[in-house]
Design an enzyme around this catalytic site. Structure first.
Site, PDB file in Angstrom:
ATOM      1  N   HIS A   1      90.966  41.549  51.027  1.00  0.00           N
ATOM      2  CA  HIS A   1      90.669  42.416  52.179  1.00  0.00           C
ATOM      3  C   HIS A   1      90.341  41.624  53.445  1.00  0.00           C
ATOM      4  CE1 HIS A   1      90.886  45.996  49.812  1.00  0.00           C
ATOM      5  NE2 HIS A   1      89.845  45.696  49.070  1.00  0.00           N
TER       6      HIS A   1
ATOM      7  N   ASP B   1      95.471  45.092  42.433  1.00  0.00           N
ATOM      8  CA  ASP B   1      94.148  45.678  42.654  1.00  0.00           C
ATOM      9  C   ASP B   1      94.311  47.153  43.014  1.00  0.00           C
ATOM     10  OD1 ASP B   1      91.145  44.514  43.431  1.00  0.00           O
ATOM     11  OD2 ASP B   1      91.668  46.310  44.573  1.00  0.00           O
TER      12      ASP B   1
ATOM     13  N   HIS C   1      92.887  48.708  45.290  1.00  0.00           N
ATOM     14  CA  HIS C   1      92.803  48.855  46.747  1.00  0.00           C
ATOM     15  C   HIS C   1      93.903  48.036  47.417  1.00  0.00           C
ATOM     16  CE1 HIS C   1      88.599  49.331  45.209  1.00  0.00           C
ATOM     17  NE2 HIS C   1      88.636  50.384  46.005  1.00  0.00           N
TER      18      HIS C   1
ATOM     19  N   ASP D   1      90.241  46.867  38.883  1.00  0.00           N
ATOM     20  CA  ASP D   1      89.483  48.083  39.144  1.00  0.00           C
ATOM     21  C   ASP D   1      90.316  49.360  39.043  1.00  0.00           C
ATOM     22  OD1 ASP D   1      90.777  46.999  41.328  1.00  0.00           O
ATOM     23  OD2 ASP D   1      89.071  47.118  42.679  1.00  0.00           O
TER      24      ASP D   1
END
Length: 295
Positions: A114, A151, A153, A232
């Site tokens: 990120h 991931d 995200h 996740d």
């Protein structure tokens, strides 16, 4: 010792859970362990602005916490940890490019995908996978590096850094709409993003890999595969509402190894990103590493 506050999901216990599971599974002693060196400022400045690097150094606290963004805090040990987390990828790329290891997994924190060129966010300060990709390009003269991001995200930081660099392709899967609320409109032709709805199952993920990812990867024929390995999207991880399990992570690892064997002399470097249910994280990383190590 990097710690973002009591109850924060990105905690040191994550690495302890991974080590415990690898030891319980009888894998730990069969792995070659390397202490991560610190990345240099020059290596970080290939993907991050120098003013951003200066700002992080300036706000780094001598006690207590300072927030780089609402979810991303620094304590007195954070910056040092971030330098070493980025350095792990450099050392791992060196190991695989020099033939000292077939592949590598960087069990590091803070995570990285990120972190944008000039912003910390989403628990990330330096974009570890991006730093490693630029090291591979600049140090070894590679022309085609792929970053595979599974991931839950979207890897907005990786996209921000590489959306105009055709030497790097990112192939990703992520829950959408979901933090960081990006990726559904790619910022470059080399950003091959596949947003998926909440409730996506392991079977649907495997279909995506077979029908979308593998044709893209085969066409790109990468000389090195880097993985932003977030766990996740696991069924047991309350950070998301996806339905993957450790067998899915093992399966996708095997598929990526086949691509690496065909085009990249087997070279893969994987980076820990998300994964916050400690039991699910430990089991998933163990499944991932068992495939990488062919154990």
């Amino acid at each position: 010792m990097h710690n973002m506050g009591k109850g924060h999901p990105e905690c040191a216990e994550r690495l302890e859970a991974i080590k415990d599971r690898l030891m319980a599974a009888g894998i730990w002693d069969f792995l070659w362990h390397i202490d991560a060196p610190a990345a240099t400022r020059e290596q970080l400045a290939r993907v991050h602005g120098t003013e951003y690097l200066d700002r992080l150094a300036l706000i780094s606290p001598t006690h207590g916490f300072v927030h780089a963004d609402p979810d991303t805090a620094m304590n007195p040990f954070t910056l040092r940890a971030a330098y070493h987390a980025a350095g792990a990828g450099i050392a791992a790329v060196d190991a695989v490019m020099q033939g000292k290891a077939a592949n590598a997994f960087c069990g590091v924190r803070p995570p990285g995908h990120h972190a944008e060129r000039n912003n910390a966010m989403g628990f990330c300060f330096f974009n570890n996978v991006a730093v490693a990709a630029r090291h591979a390009l600049d140090q070894y003269g590679l022309e085609r590096v792929v970053i595979v991001d599974f991931d839950v995200h979207h890897g907005n930081g990786t996209e921000d850094i590489f959306c105009e660099d055709d030497r790097v392709m990112m192939v990703s899967f992520f829950q959408h709409p979901f933090f960081p609320y990006s990726g559904d409109v790619p910022r470059g032709a080399n950003m091959r993003n596949f947003p998926m709805p909440r409730g996506t199952t392991g079977a649907q993920f495997r279909d995506l890999v077979l029908e979308k990812w593998l044709p893209i990867l085969n066409e790109f024929s990468p000389q090195l595969i880097l993985i932003s390995a977030g766990f996740d999207a696991h069924l047991e991880d309350e950070m998301s509402t996806m339905g993957l399990v450790e067998a899915d992570y093992a399966w996708v690892t095997k598929q990526l190894m086949k691509v690496a064997d065909q085009y990249a002399d087997g070279r893969i470097v994987s980076f820990l990103e998300g994964g916050y249910d400690l039991s699910a994280l430990g089991r998933s990383v163990a499944a991932h590493i068992k495939e990488l190590a062919d154990i």
